[in-house]
Design an enzyme around this catalytic site. Structure first.
Site, PDB file in Angstrom:
ATOM      1  N   ARG A  38     149.272  65.916  30.509  1.00 46.57           N
ATOM      2  CA  ARG A  38     149.172  64.688  31.398  1.00 46.57           C
ATOM      3  C   ARG A  38     150.168  63.662  31.460  1.00 46.57           C
ATOM      4  NH1 ARG A  38     142.597  63.842  31.334  1.00 46.57           N
ATOM      5  NH2 ARG A  38     142.040  65.161  33.088  1.00 46.57           N
ATOM      6  N   LYS A 198     128.055  74.135  35.302  1.00 47.34           N
ATOM      7  CA  LYS A 198     126.909  73.270  35.762  1.00 47.34           C
ATOM      8  C   LYS A 198     126.721  73.321  37.204  1.00 47.34           C
ATOM      9  CE  LYS A 198     125.447  69.251  34.219  1.00 47.34           C
ATOM     10  NZ  LYS A 198     125.422  67.996  33.974  1.00 47.34           N
ATOM     11  N   GLY A 351     139.328  71.345  33.810  1.00 44.98           N
ATOM     12  CA  GLY A 351     139.725  71.166  32.513  1.00 44.98           C
ATOM     13  C   GLY A 351     139.751  72.891  31.821  1.00 44.98           C
ATOM     14  N   GLY A 374     137.385  66.171  38.245  1.00 44.49           N
ATOM     15  CA  GLY A 374     136.273  65.673  38.863  1.00 44.49           C
ATOM     16  C   GLY A 374     137.170  65.094  40.104  1.00 44.49           C
TER      17      GLY A 374
HETATM   18  P1  ADP Z   1     135.866  73.507  34.192  1.00 43.95           P
HETATM   19  O1  ADP Z   1     136.260  72.422  32.878  1.00 43.95           O
HETATM   20  O2  ADP Z   1     137.121  74.724  34.650  1.00 43.95           O
HETATM   21  O3  ADP Z   1     135.674  72.788  35.773  1.00 43.95           O
HETATM   22  P2  ADP Z   1     133.314  73.963  33.464  1.00 43.95           P
HETATM   23  O4  ADP Z   1     133.585  72.797  32.587  1.00 43.95           O
HETATM   24  O5  ADP Z   1     132.366  73.789  34.629  1.00 43.95           O
HETATM   25  O6  ADP Z   1     134.578  74.366  33.898  1.00 43.95           O
HETATM   26  O7  ADP Z   1     132.687  75.262  32.659  1.00 43.95           O
HETATM   27  C1  ADP Z   1     133.408  75.629  31.651  1.00 43.95           C
HETATM   28  C2  ADP Z   1     132.400  76.212  30.523  1.00 43.95           C
HETATM   29  O8  ADP Z   1     131.116  77.158  31.217  1.00 43.95           O
HETATM   30  C3  ADP Z   1     132.998  76.703  29.331  1.00 43.95           C
HETATM   31  O9  ADP Z   1     132.820  76.019  28.139  1.00 43.95           O
HETATM   32  C4  ADP Z   1     132.195  78.329  29.303  1.00 43.95           C
HETATM   33  O10 ADP Z   1     131.887  78.582  28.107  1.00 43.95           O
HETATM   34  C5  ADP Z   1     130.974  77.746  30.203  1.00 43.95           C
HETATM   35  N1  ADP Z   1     130.293  79.088  30.782  1.00 43.95           N
HETATM   36  C6  ADP Z   1     130.843  79.969  31.810  1.00 43.95           C
HETATM   37  N2  ADP Z   1     129.926  80.897  31.902  1.00 43.95           N
HETATM   38  C7  ADP Z   1     129.001  80.631  31.137  1.00 43.95           C
HETATM   39  C8  ADP Z   1     127.674  81.413  30.967  1.00 43.95           C
HETATM   40  N3  ADP Z   1     127.549  82.682  31.650  1.00 43.95           N
HETATM   41  N4  ADP Z   1     126.936  81.123  29.844  1.00 43.95           N
HETATM   42  C9  ADP Z   1     127.191  79.817  29.063  1.00 43.95           C
HETATM   43  N5  ADP Z   1     128.309  79.131  29.556  1.00 43.95           N
HETATM   44  C10 ADP Z   1     129.182  79.572  30.274  1.00 43.95           C
HETATM   45 MG    MG Z   2     134.999  71.520  31.963  1.00 46.58          MG
END
Ligand code: ADP
Ligand code: MG
Length: 396
Positions: A38, A198, A351, A374
């Site tokens: 960053r 989520k 992230g 976000g």
């Molecule tokens: P980003 O930061 O790229 O937006 P998220 O924070 O939404 O992504 O999601 C990342 C997390 O989702 C990771 O820690 C990963 O372990 C978890 N994850 C992905 N698929 C699964 C799954 N099927 N069950 C549990 N956790 C999962």
């Molecule tokens: Mg994340």
């Protein structure tokens, strides 16, 4: 048609003090900077302003301090920035106040003064007009390069921008331009890959892409509310209860949507969330009791990779599985490799998705790696970003 974003091209800065809001909210590990991406991302703007004869007063936040917390001082960040620009970076011992204001008036062209963590001031997150006024005392004009904080109406991102001649920095300009181009003028087919944990955070993103994209590929734990809504067994998979109704609504709307909504057709399951879990490949999407779906299966990964390969534009947010656990990383790796190899324009946000790309050594093979998780998602959902809106149109 959005009003035009004011940029550094619209701002006279020579001989002036520029109050520059940056996103230096870096991950810290025992007082050391774990990843300075960053900080590096703001260097283009910092160097341009210094080269144009401005002096800089940098405002940034780190973490979520409750008042003044020495653990969340920006000192390590100021030191790293000094190394990166090969110049002194003076750290003020407060955010605002007479001592800081007089330090700002002593700056010569090219000098850099960094304020302490703006969130040491409780008025920051409340967008307190008094704090905004005190910040405005520190610059002759204001530039916001903190895309990662642009979805928040805080004193240093929104309030102060109303009080000074203000514009977007190059990073914010590039982020907003790239993401808007994905939405408004993408080379087609536009493929959105949405995964992660989520569904309630990202259902708005899926809905936005169902209206605008050609394919929406769903992976990660995001798929379980969809499967639950379709009546499949999800076993012990991470399946947000609040996500099932929105997923049902998205499925119901899907036939009328522009995009095809694509869900996994096979899964990899584990008996717990651990690298040494028992692992089982499921030929289908029903997850037996006692098991949790932790990755998309090989057929799904191959299908998603093929769709990505044919895309004119790819937007990817959210891993396809628990990629931190090697036995469940294959789906995310396959998608990451497909995105890296795709001939179309590729944009990645989030992230964990960025961390996955870095971990696979593929980060420099995508066209744009967004620094604002976000903020990027809110922009795609079509929600107004207060820190961007205030820099559009005529301005103060
Ligand atoms: P980003 O930061 O790229 O937006 P998220 O924070 O939404 O992504 O999601 C990342 C997390 O989702 C990771 O820690 C990963 O372990 C978890 N994850 C992905 N698929 C699964 C799954 N099927 N069950 C549990 N956790 C999962
Ligand atoms: Mg994340």
């Amino acid at each position: 048609m959005a009003r035009a974003l004011r940029t550094l091209d619209d701002l006279e800065v020579e001989g002036l003090r520029v109050l520059l809001r940056v996103d230096f909210n870096v991950p810290m590990n025992d007082g050391a900077i774990a990843d300075d991406t960053r900080i590096r991302a703001a260097l283009t703007t910092i160097e341009e302003l210094r080269a144009r004869g401005a002096s800089l007063v940098l405002a940034a936040h780190l973490g979520r301090p409750e008042g003044r917390d020495p653990e969340l001082s920006l000192r390590p960040v100021a030191e790293r920035l000094a190394d990166l620009i090969d110049a002194d970076v003076e750290l003020a011992d407060a955010v605002v106040g007479e001592a800081v204001a007089s330090a700002s008036r002593r700056l010569s062209p090219g000098d850099v003064l960094m304020l302490e963590n703006v969130r040491f001031e409780p008025g920051e997150t409340r967008n307190d007009p008094e704090l905004a006024r005190a910040l405005a005392e520190l610059g002759d004009c204001y530039v916001n390069d903190a895309f990662g904080a642009a979805h928040r109406a805080h004193a240093s991102t929104e309030g102060v921008a109303r009080l000074l001649p203000s514009a977007a920095g190059r990073l914010l300009e590039h982020e907003v331009g790239t993401l808007r181009a994905v939405l408004e003028d993408p080379a087609r087919p536009l493929v959105a890959v949405v995964g992660g944990a989520k569904v309630t955070d990202k259902i708005g993103v899926i809905e936005a892409f169902l209206r605008r994209a050609d394919s929406v590929l769903v992976g990660g734990a995001m798929c379980f509310p969809f499967f639950a809504a379709q009546g499949h067994d999800v076993g012990d998979s991470l399946c947000e209860a609040d996500g099932v109704e929105p997923a049902r609504a998205a499925l119901a709307a899907a036939p009328e949507a522009r995009a095809e909504l694509v869900l996994p057709q096979d899964l990899v399951a584990g008996d717990r969330f651990a690298a040494d879990a028992r692992r089982r490949e499921l030929d289908g999407v029903d997850v037996p009791a006692g098991w949790m779906g932790l990755d998309v299966g090989a057929r799904t990964a191959a299908r998603y990779a093929a769709v990505i390969e044919d895309a004119g534009t790819v937007f990817w947010n959210g891993p396809m599985g628990a990629f931190e656990l090697e036995p469940f990383a294959a789906g995310t790796r396959a998608v990451a490799e497909a995105v890296a190899a795709a001939p179309g324009t590729t944009v990645v946000g989030g992230g964990d998705s960025a961390a996955a790309l870095v971990g696979f050594g593929l980060a420099d093979r995508v066209d744009h790696l967004s620094t604002g998780g976000g903020a990027a998602l809110e922009l795609i959902e079509g929600r107004p970003l207060p820190g961007v809106e205030v820099l559009e149109g005529e301005g103060p």
